[in-house]
Design a protein around this motif. Sequence first.
Motif, PDB file in Angstrom:
ATOM      1  N   GLY A   1       4.861  -9.457  23.508  1.00  0.00           N
ATOM      2  CA  GLY A   1       4.335  -8.099  23.590  1.00  0.00           C
ATOM      3  C   GLY A   1       3.601  -7.905  24.908  1.00  0.00           C
ATOM      4  N   GLU A   2       3.319  -6.641  25.237  1.00  0.00           N
ATOM      5  CA  GLU A   2       2.647  -6.329  26.504  1.00  0.00           C
ATOM      6  C   GLU A   2       1.269  -6.989  26.583  1.00  0.00           C
ATOM      7  N   GLU A   3       0.494  -6.899  25.511  1.00  0.00           N
ATOM      8  CA  GLU A   3      -0.861  -7.463  25.523  1.00  0.00           C
ATOM      9  C   GLU A   3      -0.842  -8.991  25.572  1.00  0.00           C
ATOM     10  N   GLY A   4       0.060  -9.604  24.827  1.00  0.00           N
ATOM     11  CA  GLY A   4       0.165 -11.059  24.834  1.00  0.00           C
ATOM     12  C   GLY A   4       0.598 -11.583  26.190  1.00  0.00           C
ATOM     13  N   TYR A   5       1.523 -10.864  26.814  1.00  0.00           N
ATOM     14  CA  TYR A   5       1.970 -11.244  28.155  1.00  0.00           C
ATOM     15  C   TYR A   5       0.805 -11.171  29.127  1.00  0.00           C
ATOM     16  N   ARG A   6       0.070 -10.055  29.079  1.00  0.00           N
ATOM     17  CA  ARG A   6      -1.059  -9.860  29.998  1.00  0.00           C
ATOM     18  C   ARG A   6      -2.128 -10.942  29.775  1.00  0.00           C
ATOM     19  N   ALA A   7      -2.346 -11.330  28.528  1.00  0.00           N
ATOM     20  CA  ALA A   7      -3.329 -12.371  28.236  1.00  0.00           C
ATOM     21  C   ALA A   7      -2.916 -13.706  28.856  1.00  0.00           C
ATOM     22  N   LYS A   8      -1.626 -14.003  28.863  1.00  0.00           N
ATOM     23  CA  LYS A   8      -1.142 -15.256  29.452  1.00  0.00           C
ATOM     24  C   LYS A   8      -1.074 -15.174  30.972  1.00  0.00           C
ATOM     25  N   TRP A   9      -0.668 -13.998  31.500  1.00  0.00           N
ATOM     26  CA  TRP A   9      -0.424 -13.888  32.937  1.00  0.00           C
ATOM     27  C   TRP A   9      -1.677 -13.462  33.697  1.00  0.00           C
ATOM     28  N   VAL A  10      -2.645 -12.894  33.034  1.00  0.00           N
ATOM     29  CA  VAL A  10      -3.961 -12.519  33.549  1.00  0.00           C
ATOM     30  C   VAL A  10      -3.909 -11.493  34.682  1.00  0.00           C
ATOM     31  N   GLU A  11      -3.361 -11.865  35.809  1.00  0.00           N
ATOM     32  CA  GLU A  11      -3.407 -11.025  37.006  1.00  0.00           C
ATOM     33  C   GLU A  11      -2.348  -9.925  37.035  1.00  0.00           C
ATOM     34  N   HIS A  12      -1.311 -10.035  36.219  1.00  0.00           N
ATOM     35  CA  HIS A  12      -0.182  -9.111  36.348  1.00  0.00           C
ATOM     36  C   HIS A  12       0.314  -8.660  34.988  1.00  0.00           C
ATOM     37  N   ALA A  13       0.591  -7.360  34.894  1.00  0.00           N
ATOM     38  CA  ALA A  13       1.223  -6.820  33.697  1.00  0.00           C
ATOM     39  C   ALA A  13       2.711  -7.167  33.730  1.00  0.00           C
ATOM     40  N   PHE A  14       3.365  -7.072  32.585  1.00  0.00           N
ATOM     41  CA  PHE A  14       4.801  -7.314  32.538  1.00  0.00           C
ATOM     42  C   PHE A  14       5.507  -6.289  33.436  1.00  0.00           C
ATOM     43  N   PRO A  15       6.495  -6.725  34.241  1.00  0.00           N
ATOM     44  CA  PRO A  15       7.160  -5.834  35.199  1.00  0.00           C
ATOM     45  C   PRO A  15       8.227  -4.940  34.541  1.00  0.00           C
ATOM     46  N   THR A  16       7.787  -4.093  33.635  1.00  0.00           N
ATOM     47  CA  THR A  16       8.704  -3.246  32.868  1.00  0.00           C
ATOM     48  C   THR A  16       9.548  -2.348  33.751  1.00  0.00           C
ATOM     49  N   VAL A  17       8.940  -1.711  34.734  1.00  0.00           N
ATOM     50  CA  VAL A  17       9.673  -0.775  35.596  1.00  0.00           C
ATOM     51  C   VAL A  17      10.793  -1.500  36.343  1.00  0.00           C
ATOM     52  N   LEU A  18      10.503  -2.673  36.876  1.00  0.00           N
ATOM     53  CA  LEU A  18      11.540  -3.444  37.579  1.00  0.00           C
ATOM     54  C   LEU A  18      12.630  -3.906  36.617  1.00  0.00           C
ATOM     55  N   LEU A  19      12.250  -4.339  35.431  1.00  0.00           N
ATOM     56  CA  LEU A  19      13.237  -4.764  34.439  1.00  0.00           C
ATOM     57  C   LEU A  19      14.169  -3.608  34.094  1.00  0.00           C
ATOM     58  N   GLU A  20      13.609  -2.446  33.864  1.00  0.00           N
ATOM     59  CA  GLU A  20      14.434  -1.280  33.533  1.00  0.00           C
ATOM     60  C   GLU A  20      15.327  -0.873  34.693  1.00  0.00           C
ATOM     61  N   ALA A  21      14.856  -1.021  35.920  1.00  0.00           N
ATOM     62  CA  ALA A  21      15.678  -0.679  37.090  1.00  0.00           C
ATOM     63  C   ALA A  21      16.890  -1.602  37.195  1.00  0.00           C
ATOM     64  N   VAL A  22      16.683  -2.900  36.992  1.00  0.00           N
ATOM     65  CA  VAL A  22      17.801  -3.845  37.054  1.00  0.00           C
ATOM     66  C   VAL A  22      18.768  -3.569  35.904  1.00  0.00           C
ATOM     67  N   GLU A  23      18.242  -3.308  34.718  1.00  0.00           N
ATOM     68  CA  GLU A  23      19.096  -3.005  33.556  1.00  0.00           C
ATOM     69  C   GLU A  23      19.876  -1.717  33.763  1.00  0.00           C
ATOM     70  N   GLU A  24      19.251  -0.720  34.364  1.00  0.00           N
ATOM     71  CA  GLU A  24      19.935   0.557  34.616  1.00  0.00           C
ATOM     72  C   GLU A  24      21.111   0.346  35.565  1.00  0.00           C
ATOM     73  N   HIS A  25      20.917  -0.462  36.546  1.00  0.00           N
ATOM     74  CA  HIS A  25      22.020  -0.750  37.474  1.00  0.00           C
ATOM     75  C   HIS A  25      23.170  -1.456  36.750  1.00  0.00           C
ATOM     76  N   LEU A  26      22.843  -2.318  35.781  1.00  0.00           N
ATOM     77  CA  LEU A  26      23.875  -3.004  35.022  1.00  0.00           C
ATOM     78  C   LEU A  26      24.680  -2.019  34.183  1.00  0.00           C
ATOM     79  N   LYS A  27      24.058  -0.950  33.701  1.00  0.00           N
ATOM     80  CA  LYS A  27      24.775   0.071  32.932  1.00  0.00           C
ATOM     81  C   LYS A  27      25.798   0.788  33.785  1.00  0.00           C
ATOM     82  N   ASP A  28      25.466   0.947  35.078  1.00  0.00           N
ATOM     83  CA  ASP A  28      26.349   1.649  35.996  1.00  0.00           C
ATOM     84  C   ASP A  28      27.498   0.780  36.491  1.00  0.00           C
TER      85      ASP A  28
END
Length: 136
Positions: free
Chosen positions: A108-135
């Motif tokens: 989950g977003e909160e669990g990831y942030r708790a483990k990674w501390v300095e950085h939130a999960f890169p959702t926007v980048l993940l969605e951008a790469v996935e969107e390109h795969l759809k195309d």
Amino acid sequence: ATLSDGDVSVELSASYLSDAPGELLFALAHLQEGATDATASWEEEPGEYRWIFHRDGNQVRLDVLEFNSSWPALPESDGTLVFSTAGQLDDVARSFTDGLREVIAELGEEGYRAKWVEHAFPTVLLEAVEEHLKDA
């Protein structure tokens, strides 16, 4: 992270000091946009794993080099090759996006942030790469 191409597997870790998953996704997005080369860095304490991508048409080669130090950045010739593979860019990108989807589903977003501390999960980048795969 566990990297495997079916024949060879390697375990890599990364420090929370860098946005390792974000760096990886940024490199993949760069390749999807037409770049022939892209690099991602996973910092260690101490050290670095440097992911080097080379694209030729739809084929991409990935070499992961290990360094004993991350600062200052060392030349590739000083690294030790720990993993190398090649395949279709879409297949490689899909493997990484699938793996990162598993991470966020598990933590989950909160669990990831708790483990990674300095950085939130890169959702926007993940969605951008996935969107390109759809195309594709």
